[in-house]
Design a protein around this motif. Structure first.
Motif, mmCIF file in Angstrom:
data_model
loop_
_atom_site.group_PDB
_atom_site.id
_atom_site.type_symbol
_atom_site.label_atom_id
_atom_site.label_comp_id
_atom_site.label_asym_id
_atom_site.label_seq_id
_atom_site.Cartn_x
_atom_site.Cartn_y
_atom_site.Cartn_z
ATOM 1 N N SER A 84 -153.932 38.563 80.615
ATOM 2 C CA SER A 84 -153.541 37.194 80.951
ATOM 3 C C SER A 84 -153.751 36.233 79.784
ATOM 4 O O SER A 84 -153.321 35.075 79.858
ATOM 5 N N SER A 85 -154.394 36.679 78.706
ATOM 6 C CA SER A 85 -154.655 35.792 77.570
ATOM 7 C C SER A 85 -153.380 35.229 76.936
ATOM 8 O O SER A 85 -153.394 34.084 76.469
ATOM 9 N N PRO A 86 -152.235 35.994 76.887
ATOM 10 C CA PRO A 86 -151.015 35.363 76.361
ATOM 11 C C PRO A 86 -150.584 34.129 77.144
ATOM 12 O O PRO A 86 -150.045 33.179 76.561
ATOM 13 N N LEU A 87 -150.824 34.118 78.465
ATOM 14 C CA LEU A 87 -150.474 32.945 79.255
ATOM 15 C C LEU A 87 -151.310 31.745 78.845
ATOM 16 O O LEU A 87 -150.791 30.641 78.644
ATOM 17 N N GLY A 107 -141.056 33.144 80.296
ATOM 18 C CA GLY A 107 -140.639 34.333 81.027
ATOM 19 C C GLY A 107 -140.867 35.611 80.236
ATOM 20 O O GLY A 107 -141.297 36.629 80.793
ATOM 21 N N ILE A 108 -140.612 35.547 78.927
ATOM 22 C CA ILE A 108 -140.828 36.729 78.082
ATOM 23 C C ILE A 108 -142.300 37.097 78.042
ATOM 24 O O ILE A 108 -142.667 38.285 78.155
ATOM 25 N N MET A 109 -143.177 36.108 77.906
ATOM 26 C CA MET A 109 -144.610 36.395 77.892
ATOM 27 C C MET A 109 -145.057 36.957 79.237
ATOM 28 O O MET A 109 -145.947 37.820 79.304
ATOM 29 N N GLY A 110 -144.441 36.481 80.319
ATOM 30 C CA GLY A 110 -144.751 37.032 81.639
ATOM 31 C C GLY A 110 -144.360 38.496 81.747
ATOM 32 O O GLY A 110 -145.086 39.304 82.353
ATOM 33 N N ILE A 111 -143.209 38.857 81.177
ATOM 34 C CA ILE A 111 -142.775 40.256 81.175
ATOM 35 C C ILE A 111 -143.762 41.127 80.398
ATOM 36 O O ILE A 111 -144.132 42.228 80.831
ATOM 37 N N ILE A 112 -144.213 40.638 79.241
ATOM 38 C CA ILE A 112 -145.167 41.401 78.435
ATOM 39 C C ILE A 112 -146.477 41.577 79.185
ATOM 40 O O ILE A 112 -147.062 42.677 79.204
ATOM 41 N N MET A 113 -146.970 40.524 79.826
ATOM 42 C CA MET A 113 -148.201 40.618 80.609
ATOM 43 C C MET A 113 -148.055 41.635 81.738
ATOM 44 O O MET A 113 -148.958 42.450 81.993
ATOM 45 N N VAL A 243 -147.890 39.030 70.740
ATOM 46 C CA VAL A 243 -146.878 40.052 70.990
ATOM 47 C C VAL A 243 -147.195 41.313 70.191
ATOM 48 O O VAL A 243 -147.071 42.438 70.689
ATOM 49 N N ALA A 244 -147.624 41.129 68.940
ATOM 50 C CA ALA A 244 -148.020 42.293 68.136
ATOM 51 C C ALA A 244 -149.212 43.006 68.762
ATOM 52 O O ALA A 244 -149.305 44.238 68.720
ATOM 53 N N GLY A 245 -150.136 42.238 69.369
ATOM 54 C CA GLY A 245 -151.263 42.846 70.062
ATOM 55 C C GLY A 245 -150.827 43.662 71.263
ATOM 56 O O GLY A 245 -151.398 44.721 71.549
ATOM 57 N N ALA A 246 -149.813 43.173 71.963
ATOM 58 C CA ALA A 246 -149.281 43.948 73.097
ATOM 59 C C ALA A 246 -148.656 45.247 72.616
ATOM 60 O O ALA A 246 -148.786 46.295 73.252
ATOM 61 N N LEU A 247 -147.973 45.196 71.466
ATOM 62 C CA LEU A 247 -147.401 46.415 70.889
ATOM 63 C C LEU A 247 -148.511 47.389 70.489
ATOM 64 O O LEU A 247 -148.355 48.605 70.599
#
Length: 341
Positions: A84-87, A107-113, A243-247
């Motif tokens: 949830s940190s990206p939010l 919306g994109i950050m929600g998809i990644i989360m 986003v790089a952290g999610a990758l």
């Protein structure tokens, strides 16, 4: 963590020794990272307190709360909550005007989360206090990365065109307070003085030497990792770093499957696909945004002109010894520096 403080000085020592080819005595005298700032008149405790103390305090609390939460919750539940940190980062990026509010970006950050949460979904051990700690860490993580971007991109104290040096200076000033807070958590909760005498890691001189080697090695790797993160934030944005952290989570899970034979469920596999989709959509969003700004669409041309004008004013002010004060209390951080709006 305190090792990073000395590694920052070693970086500038090596810079003067091997890049500028100065004598060891001169290089050592110039190894203080704060000596490489453009405005030497601002080197004071009050300046440090206004610029670095808040983000250092929040970073130390983030590390402490994250590590303590593992006592109460599982790694999978921690990863789901910390996703949830990206939010929180996006909220602070909007508040600090580091990013323009956009439903598409949200919306994109929600998809990644969602992808991160699905990729680690499984048996969950819930604990209220552990949940509180990890959510506090997620909140602090979003806040501190937004503030780090503010320090690296919006201030004129460091000068321009030296992002690597800026990152080292920032880390150097953040490390002492960060280390103090983490040490406080360790003393209060772990009580290390009870472990050193009885630990097998320090039972013999050889074990103590090996343990010290691994501590120094892991601290050096952590220093390089944090430095790379700071440079990435300085060159792009805190949102791009997230986003790089999610990758990275995707690569970690993939490595576990390939190297260690970890099994993933159908939900985990679907989560990986959602995560890949989110990263793809974010890259597409950033490419289109840069193309619009280059073409001067949607106010992009005006923005470029404004930034060029601000850069010229800032250069002239630095040469003249003064900067026009900003009317924005957030971006001025209480100083008289001219920050980009």
């Amino acid at each position: 963590m305190l090792l990073q403080f000395f590694l920052c000085r070693i970086y500038f020592l090596c810079h003067h020794l091997f890049v500028l080819r100065e004598s060891p005595g001169v290089a050592f005298s110039k190894s203080d990272p704060n000596a490489h700032t453009d405005d030497q008149s601002e080197r004071s405790w009050s300046t440090w307190a206004k610029r670095f103390a808040p983000v250092s305090f929040m970073t130390g609390l983030d590390y402490g709360a994250s590590n303590l939460s593992f006592v109460y919750i599982t790694l999978s539940f921690y990863t789901m909550c910390k996703s949830s940190s990206p939010l929180f980062l996006l909220i602070f990026a909007f508040l600090l005007r580091l990013e323009q509010p956009s439903f598409q970006l949200t919306g994109i950050m929600g998809i990644i989360m969602t992808g991160v949460m699905m990729s680690v979904f499984g048996e969950v051990k819930f604990n209220a206090f552990g949940f509180f700690l990890v959510m506090l860490a997620a909140f602090l993580s979003g806040w501190r990365w937004g503030y780090v971007q503010l320090l690296l991109q919006k201030g004129s104290w460091f000068g321009k065109g030296k992002n690597l040096q800026n990152s080292v200076i920032t880390l150097y000033n953040m490390t002492p307070l960060m280390s103090g807070i983490v040490l406080f958590f360790s003393v209060v909760i772990e009580r290390p003085w009870r472990l050193v005498g009885n630990s097998a890691y320090f039972s013999t001189a050889g074990d103590a030497l090996m343990t010290t080697f691994f501590i120094v090695f892991s601290g050096t790797v952590a220093f390089l990792m944090v430095l790379a993160e700071f440079v990435l934030v300085a060159e792009t944005s805190a949102v791009t770093f997230t986003v790089a952290g999610a990758l990275k989570e995707l690569l970690t899970i993939g490595a576990g499957v390939v190297l260690f034979g970890d099994e993933i469920s159908a939900v985990n596999g679907a989560g990986l696909c959602v995560l890949i989709l989110g990263v793809f959509l974010y890259n597409r969003y950033k490419i289109k945004k840069m193309a619009r700004e280059a073409a001067g669409g949607e106010g992009g041309g005006k923005r470029v002109v404004e930034l060029d004008t601000l850069d010229s004013l800032e250069d002239a002010a630095l040469l003249g010894g003064r900067l026009p004060s900003s009317g924005d209390a957030v971006f001025s951080l209480g100083d008289s520096e001219d920050d980009e709006d």
